[in-house]
Scaffold this motif. Structure first.
Motif, PDB file in Angstrom:
ATOM      1  N   SER A 168       1.063  -1.361   0.422  1.00  0.00           N
ATOM      2  CA  SER A 168       0.492  -0.337  -0.054  1.00  0.00           C
ATOM      3  C   SER A 168       1.064   0.992  -0.201  1.00  0.00           C
ATOM      4  N   TRP A 169       1.930   1.600   0.547  1.00  0.00           N
ATOM      5  CA  TRP A 169       2.614   2.357   0.816  1.00  0.00           C
ATOM      6  C   TRP A 169       3.324   2.654  -0.711  1.00  0.00           C
ATOM      7  N   MET A 170       3.651   1.512  -1.420  1.00  0.00           N
ATOM      8  CA  MET A 170       4.307   2.481  -2.617  1.00  0.00           C
ATOM      9  C   MET A 170       3.044   2.068  -3.659  1.00  0.00           C
ATOM     10  N   SER A 171       1.578   2.000  -3.211  1.00  0.00           N
ATOM     11  CA  SER A 171       0.868   2.039  -4.454  1.00  0.00           C
ATOM     12  C   SER A 171       0.149   3.538  -4.250  1.00  0.00           C
ATOM     13  N   GLY A 172      -0.080   4.242  -5.260  1.00  0.00           N
ATOM     14  CA  GLY A 172      -0.741   5.708  -5.816  1.00  0.00           C
ATOM     15  C   GLY A 172       0.243   6.369  -6.522  1.00  0.00           C
ATOM     16  N   SER A 173      -0.378   7.928  -6.124  1.00  0.00           N
ATOM     17  CA  SER A 173       0.271   8.398  -7.089  1.00  0.00           C
ATOM     18  C   SER A 173       0.976   9.819  -6.598  1.00  0.00           C
ATOM     19  N   LEU A 174       2.001  11.092  -6.934  1.00  0.00           N
ATOM     20  CA  LEU A 174       2.011  11.990  -6.384  1.00  0.00           C
ATOM     21  C   LEU A 174       1.409  13.195  -7.505  1.00  0.00           C
ATOM     22  N   ARG A 175       0.513  13.591  -6.886  1.00  0.00           N
ATOM     23  CA  ARG A 175      -0.259  15.082  -8.071  1.00  0.00           C
ATOM     24  C   ARG A 175       1.233  16.620  -8.166  1.00  0.00           C
ATOM     25  N   VAL A 176       2.007  16.365  -9.458  1.00  0.00           N
ATOM     26  CA  VAL A 176       2.555  17.877  -9.616  1.00  0.00           C
ATOM     27  C   VAL A 176       2.206  18.461  -9.755  1.00  0.00           C
ATOM     28  N   MET A 177       1.378  18.604 -10.999  1.00  0.00           N
ATOM     29  CA  MET A 177       0.524  19.533 -11.490  1.00  0.00           C
ATOM     30  C   MET A 177      -0.188  19.089 -11.945  1.00  0.00           C
ATOM     31  N   ASP A 178      -1.534  20.076 -12.852  1.00  0.00           N
ATOM     32  CA  ASP A 178      -2.527  19.747 -13.751  1.00  0.00           C
ATOM     33  C   ASP A 178      -1.489  19.013 -14.932  1.00  0.00           C
ATOM     34  N   GLY A 179      -1.486  17.434 -15.292  1.00  0.00           N
ATOM     35  CA  GLY A 179      -1.243  16.616 -16.188  1.00  0.00           C
ATOM     36  C   GLY A 179      -0.292  16.170 -16.007  1.00  0.00           C
ATOM     37  N   LEU A 180       0.756  16.164 -14.787  1.00  0.00           N
ATOM     38  CA  LEU A 180       1.952  15.205 -14.467  1.00  0.00           C
ATOM     39  C   LEU A 180       1.372  14.598 -12.890  1.00  0.00           C
ATOM     40  N   VAL A 181       1.477  13.491 -13.542  1.00  0.00           N
ATOM     41  CA  VAL A 181       1.220  12.715 -11.710  1.00  0.00           C
ATOM     42  C   VAL A 181       2.355  11.594 -11.745  1.00  0.00           C
ATOM     43  N   LEU A 182       3.070  11.726 -10.515  1.00  0.00           N
ATOM     44  CA  LEU A 182       3.951  10.774  -9.685  1.00  0.00           C
ATOM     45  C   LEU A 182       3.966   9.239  -9.795  1.00  0.00           C
ATOM     46  N   SER A 183       3.956   8.205 -10.752  1.00  0.00           N
ATOM     47  CA  SER A 183       3.313   7.080  -9.495  1.00  0.00           C
ATOM     48  C   SER A 183       4.169   6.873  -8.298  1.00  0.00           C
ATOM     49  N   THR A 184       4.050   6.648  -7.544  1.00  0.00           N
ATOM     50  CA  THR A 184       4.520   6.452  -6.061  1.00  0.00           C
ATOM     51  C   THR A 184       5.459   4.888  -6.259  1.00  0.00           C
ATOM     52  N   ASN A 185       5.647   4.116  -6.471  1.00  0.00           N
ATOM     53  CA  ASN A 185       6.332   2.851  -7.128  1.00  0.00           C
ATOM     54  C   ASN A 185       7.405   3.148  -7.676  1.00  0.00           C
TER      55      ASN A 185
END
Length: 562
Positions: free
Chosen positions: A394-411
């Motif tokens: 779970s701690w490697m799932s999800g994503s980090l939204r930096v800006m609109d159109g740019l989402v970085l995956s946590t893994n």
């Protein structure tokens, strides 16, 4: 006359309920404070929710006018039960008894009172509320209003964003009423954007220009099409928008959105390039030791990655079976296990096969190729030919939204950090330990190192085990990104050799720069040339570079440096 009297009584009760709700609204607004005040909590809007009046609900059993009034009252209520009733009414599962009591139909002939939550058997005289097109449109509007005036800020935010996509002019008065009451900054911004979408059709040119500017400030590519239709001329040279100031505002908004989209696209390419480079770095780091420092062309290196990935699968299975409460941390246990198993396999190979082939690169290549086939077939026999499932914790799932159109995956973020940590540990091992000193001494002059007492045989075994163990760590990382199967190692074998050759044989810094550079260059090239042509281009460029500079980015140093 009795039915007429009953109907008149219901209408009177409904009118009194609506009057009470209208009188309560200003009182709640006064308690809430001025419009610009900060909310008392994250999900508060305009004061405590008023309880649903049974008389309002009873209006659903009346004629169409009474139903319309009841639906409108339910839409204005912030009580979540009102939204549930409207949804049930829209789905045809809301039943009304002769006494004006509402019931939600449940499977098995059961029912639930939406006001009290009481469960009971469905009465025989309960009938579904009859709806026509006018009532269905009223329900849709009431549902939209119910969500916009909900007590929950996330519900209001989702409703506002839905109205941005819907762009229904009938919703404009509702949005304006919601804006007058809304105090949550994020919800209010979403409502202003929804209002701007509708204001593009406003009669006032200044209002249209302001709406275009507001939509441009969102940097949302979803609005680019409607703004471009205003700013650009059609095939015949005519403009859909007659006012020049509105066209200029729309054109400026389109340029702002395009700039943001390019920035997000390049940021995404850079991130995925670093991610691919980190994977290549982990895959090539072990090969940089076995091939770069020891001169062994290990064609079984990819299968050592595969062993690390399958060890991760086994550890995950053990955690799920014997320690399900700790399954989120199986990756941390898989790291030392994969390193140990892969290093042990590597040392066994070095002692039994490779030690007899030092200085004979062709024989080493053929022998390790045969070993790779044996390892792949062994894995097929143990785990089957199909891929196995390795899930992200779970701690490697999800994503980090930096800006609109740019989402970085946590893994991928975790793997980039992990690759840098592995590089730092390998550097410390090679430059600050006795084993590293021996490895560098043997690399520069094996005979002289042997003459001064360096145990070359044991150092060879340990160095090969270290490179194999690092390959096992790379397998753990790869298991978090893609499929785990018997053939997964072959995908990264050629890329690993390219990284080592490009960076310079035996050069750790060159391996790091070459891996990250190849990853970033490939990801920037793929959108324009395609994945296959990009790989071919990279290979051709590496061949040309090596012909010009055979020693790679960093030439081997003539002496060891402490």
């Amino acid at each position: 006359m009795r039915p007429s009297f009953t109907c008149a009584l219901r209408r009177l009760l409904l009118a009194l309920a609506l009057l009470a709700a209208a009188l309560a609204g200003p009182a709640r607004a006064v308690q809430a404070g001025p419009p610009g005040a900060e909310p008392a909590g994250p999900d508060l809007q305009a004061g405590p929710a008023a309880a649903l009046d049974p008389a309002v609900v009873a209006g659903l059993a009346g004629d169409n006018n009474a139903k319309l009034a009841a639906i409108a009252a339910l839409g204005e209520s912030p009580d979540p039960r009102a939204a549930k009733m409207l949804e049930a009414l829209n789905e045809g599962t809301l039943m009304m008894t002769a006494q004006g009591r509402a019931l939600l139909a449940l499977p098995g002939g059961q029912a639930a009172d939406p006001l009290t939550g009481q469960s009971l058997a469905m009465p025989g005289q309960a009938d579904a509320v009859m709806l026509n097109n006018r009532l269905r449109r009223a329900i849709e509007n009431a549902l939209a209003a119910s969500r916009l005036f909900s007590e929950s800020a996330p519900v209001r935010l989702a409703a506002a964003r839905g109205m941005q996509r819907e762009a229904n002019p009938e919703r404009l008065p509702l949005i304006e009423r919601a804006l007058a009451k809304e105090r949550h900054p994020e919800v209010r911004a979403a409502l202003e954007v929804a209002q701007s979408v509708l204001d593009l059709e406003h009669a006032d040119p200044a209002r249209r220009a302001q709406a275009a500017t507001r939509l441009g400030q969102t940097r949302n590519t979803a609005f680019r099409g409607m703004l471009a239709a205003i700013a650009e001329a059609d095939a015949s040279g005519d403009h859909a928008e007659a006012d020049e100031s509105v066209r200029q505002a729309a054109a400026a908004a389109v340029r702002a959105i395009d700039r943001h989209a390019r920035l997000a696209q390049w940021g995404g390419h850079l991130f995925f390039g670093l991610s691919l480079g980190s994977v290549l770095l982990l895959a090539a780091l072990g090969l940089a030791i076995t091939f770069g420092l020891m001169g062994v062309i290990n064609m079984a290196h990819g299968e050592l990655l595969m062993i690390g990935a399958y060890v991760t699968f086994v550890v995950q299975t053990l955690f799920r079976q014997y320690a399900p409460a700790w399954v989120d941390w199986y990756v941390l246990a898989a790291l030392p296990a994969a390193f140990a198993v892969a290093a042990l396999v590597g040392m066994v190979l070095e002692r039994t096969v490779i030690r007899w082939l030092y200085g004979r690169p062709l024989e080493t290549l053929l022998a390790t190729w045969g070993i790779s086939l044996i390892l792949m077939q062994g894995v097929r026999s143990l785990f089957g030919a199909q891929n196995v499932e390795v899930g992200n914790p779970s701690w490697m799932s999800g994503s980090l939204r930096v800006m609109d159109g740019l989402v970085l995956s946590t893994n991928r973020i975790v793997i980039i950090v992990f690759a840098m940590l592995v590089v730092a540990l390998v550097w410390l091992l090679l430059n600050r330990t006795r084993l590293g000193l021996f490895v560098r001494a043997i690399t520069q002059n094996r005979r002289m190192a042997d003459c001064v007492g360096v145990p070359t045989g044991r150092v060879d075994m340990l160095a090969f085990g270290l490179g194999s163990g690092i390959a096992g760590l790379a397998g753990v990382a790869l298991s978090q990104l893609g499929n785990v199967g018997p053939d997964m190692g072959r995908v990264y074998l050629i890329d690993s050799f390219m990284v080592v050759v490009l960076g310079g044989v035996g050069q750790l810094a060159g391996t790091v720069i070459a891996a990250l550079g190849l990853g970033a260059f490939s990801k920037f090239l793929e959108p324009y040339a395609g994945a296959v042509l990009a790989k071919i281009t990279v290979l051709v460029l590496i061949v040309l570079f090596v012909q010009k500079r055979p020693q790679g980015l960093f030439a081997p140093r003539g002496r060891s440096v402490e």
